[in-house]
Design a protein around this motif. Structure first.
Motif, short mmCIF file in Angstrom:
data_model
loop_
_atom_site.label_atom_id
_atom_site.label_comp_id
_atom_site.label_asym_id
_atom_site.label_seq_id
_atom_site.Cartn_x
_atom_site.Cartn_y
_atom_site.Cartn_z
N ASP A 156 0.83 -1.21 0.00
CA ASP A 156 0.00 0.00 0.00
C ASP A 156 0.86 1.25 0.00
O ASP A 156 1.89 1.30 0.66
CB ASP A 156 -0.89 0.02 1.24
N ALA A 157 0.39 2.28 -0.70
CA ALA A 157 0.93 3.63 -0.63
C ALA A 157 2.46 3.71 -0.66
O ALA A 157 3.08 4.29 0.22
CB ALA A 157 0.41 4.32 0.65
N PRO A 158 3.09 3.10 -1.69
CA PRO A 158 4.55 3.19 -1.73
C PRO A 158 5.01 4.60 -2.07
O PRO A 158 4.32 5.33 -2.77
CB PRO A 158 4.93 2.23 -2.86
N ASP A 271 5.40 -4.56 15.38
CA ASP A 271 4.70 -3.29 15.56
C ASP A 271 5.73 -2.26 16.03
O ASP A 271 6.50 -2.54 16.96
CB ASP A 271 3.62 -3.48 16.64
N ILE A 272 5.74 -1.10 15.41
CA ILE A 272 6.73 -0.08 15.79
C ILE A 272 6.61 0.29 17.27
O ILE A 272 7.59 0.65 17.92
CB ILE A 272 6.60 1.19 14.90
N LEU A 273 5.41 0.15 17.83
CA LEU A 273 5.21 0.54 19.22
C LEU A 273 5.80 -0.49 20.18
O LEU A 273 6.01 -0.22 21.35
CB LEU A 273 3.72 0.71 19.53
N ARG A 293 -7.29 5.79 3.29
CA ARG A 293 -7.03 4.41 2.90
C ARG A 293 -6.15 3.71 3.95
O ARG A 293 -6.16 2.50 4.07
CB ARG A 293 -6.32 4.43 1.54
N MET A 294 -5.35 4.50 4.66
CA MET A 294 -4.33 3.90 5.52
C MET A 294 -4.63 4.08 7.02
O MET A 294 -3.77 3.85 7.84
CB MET A 294 -2.96 4.50 5.21
N GLY A 295 -5.81 4.50 7.39
CA GLY A 295 -6.10 4.68 8.82
C GLY A 295 -6.77 6.02 9.03
O GLY A 295 -6.38 7.01 8.42
#
Ligand SMILES: C[S@@+](CC[C@H](N)C(=O)[O-])C[C@H]1O[C@@H](n2cnc3c(N)ncnc32)[C@H](O)[C@@H]1O
Length: 366
Positions: A156-158, A271-273, A293-295
């Motif tokens: 997605d969304a590159p 997860d980055i978190l 689209r991404m959140g």
């Protein structure tokens, strides 16, 4: 950065102009910039500039150009027009008139005209109108230069490859430092970083429109191509990527393999978190999700403060960069950016935020 890049590739009279760099050079320079520029989108060859008042004058000036000198009638053609404050009513009609002028010139000279191909033409003519001034260019690149030929996986969304390369350069990352993209998606930033570190030519696996022009010098092109020296023996590269989405990681794996740089990159699902730092210090570059689209905006607003906490807890000693169109990030993350660089992703205004994380990092004052 593009100005430095083209100067280093041998361009002379190089100047920044709105939307790009104007420069002079021979074919070696033209081929080199196409082959080596990590930042440029296209290299256009200026072939005519004139003033016009209406469509008739535009047609006459375009027809005065010796088109059969530039390319063979067998080549397919596409004309693109871009304008700022043009006195003409219809840019579509202007495009058509330039195409007619090219074809009429061919017909008069060789009795035939080139075919039009809108999707993958051999030859692209770009006309730029600034008021009543027109400049005509032949495109020496063809497909835009960010199409490097390694992207296959569907993430997605590159980011565009030239934007990703520019972001890596802006961070000042050195190949001797560990690099982590903890929201790596299709791994555009990691591919570009590895190619930069290893001296891989961005144009090594694609073709260029200059190969279709009559002026093409095959031996010059051969010698430019042979300038690629793979620098495989340097100290080891430490590149890391992670993402929560298994589909993105599959795409990343495929892209890294296609680009031939997978051996330097460790990928994991995380997860980055929650993930920890892969080294005591280094450079993090991430391009968080943005847009519907991404959140959702609310999800992201809840995410950024947690991200700030995670960076403080786990990434002391790291320089962290976030590229985003979400200009709320700097406030919501509750860390003070040490630098913010405005960038444009197409028409979208973005920022590259830099956060230097030190142990017990300073929270933004309320
Ligand atoms: C805009 S995309 C990155 C695109 C990437 N820069 C590229 O050029 O291909 C954002 C990525 O962040 C990932 N992501 C979202 N939330 C995440 C989280 N909490 N931890 C890790 N990755 C996350 C998404 O799965 C998506 O792949």
């Amino acid at each position: 950065m593009l100005l430095d890049e083209v100067k280093n590739l041998g361009a002379t009279e190089a100047n920044a102009v709105p939307g790009g760099i104007a420069f002079a050079g021979d074919w070696t320079t033209c081929y080199r910039v196409n082959y080596w520029s990590r930042i440029a989108s296209r290299v256009l060859w200026r072939i005519a500039a004139f003033d016009y008042r209406n469509e008739h004058e535009l047609y006459a000036a375009a027809k005065a150009i010796d088109w059969p000198r530039y390319f063979a009638v067998e080549r397919t053609l596409r004309v693109n027009v871009t304008a700022q404050k043009s006195p003409l009513k219809s840019l579509e009609f202007a495009t058509l008139r330039i195409k007619d002028a090219v074809c009429d010139r061919f017909r008069e000279r060789v009795g035939r005209r080139p075919d039009v191909d809108r999707t993958s033409p051999d030859v692209r003519v770009h006309a730029f109108f600034e008021g009543a001034h027109a400049t005509l260019y032949l495109d020496t690149s063809g497909e835009p230069l960010f199409k490097r030929g390694w992207r296959h996986g569907a993430a997605d969304a590159p980011l565009r490859e030239n934007l990703a390369a520019g972001i890596v350069m802006l961070t000042g990352w050195k190949p001797s430092e560990p690099l982590l993209d903890p929201m790596c998606g299709g791994a555009t930033l990691l591919v570009e970083a590895a190619a930069l570190a290893r001296g891989r030519a961005p144009g090594a696996r694609r073709s260029f429109a200059f190969e279709k022009l009559s002026a093409f010098e095959a031996s010059t092109w051969e010698s430019v191509r042979s300038e690629e020296k793979k620098d495989e023996k340097q100290p080891k590269l430490e590149l890391y990527g992670s993402d929560t989405d298994p589909k993105a990681l599959n795409a990343a794996r495929r892209n890294l393999a296609e680009a031939g740089v997978e051996r330097w990159v460790s990928l994991e699902r995380a997860d980055i978190l929650e993930r920890s730092a892969p080294a005591p210090g280094g450079v993090m570059i991430a391009n968080p999700p943005y847009g519907e689209r991404m959140g959702s905006a609310e999800e992201l607003a809840a995410f950024y403060p947690k991200l700030g906490d995670a960076l403080k807890k786990k990434f002391a000693g790291w320089r962290c960069y976030f590229f985003t169109a979400d200009l709320r990030l700097a406030k919501l993350i509750r860390l003070e950016p040490s630098r913010r660089t405005p960038l444009w992703n197409g028409a979208l205004e973005c920022r590259l935020y830099e956060f230097s994380i030190v142990a017990g990092s300073h929270r933004q004052r309320a």
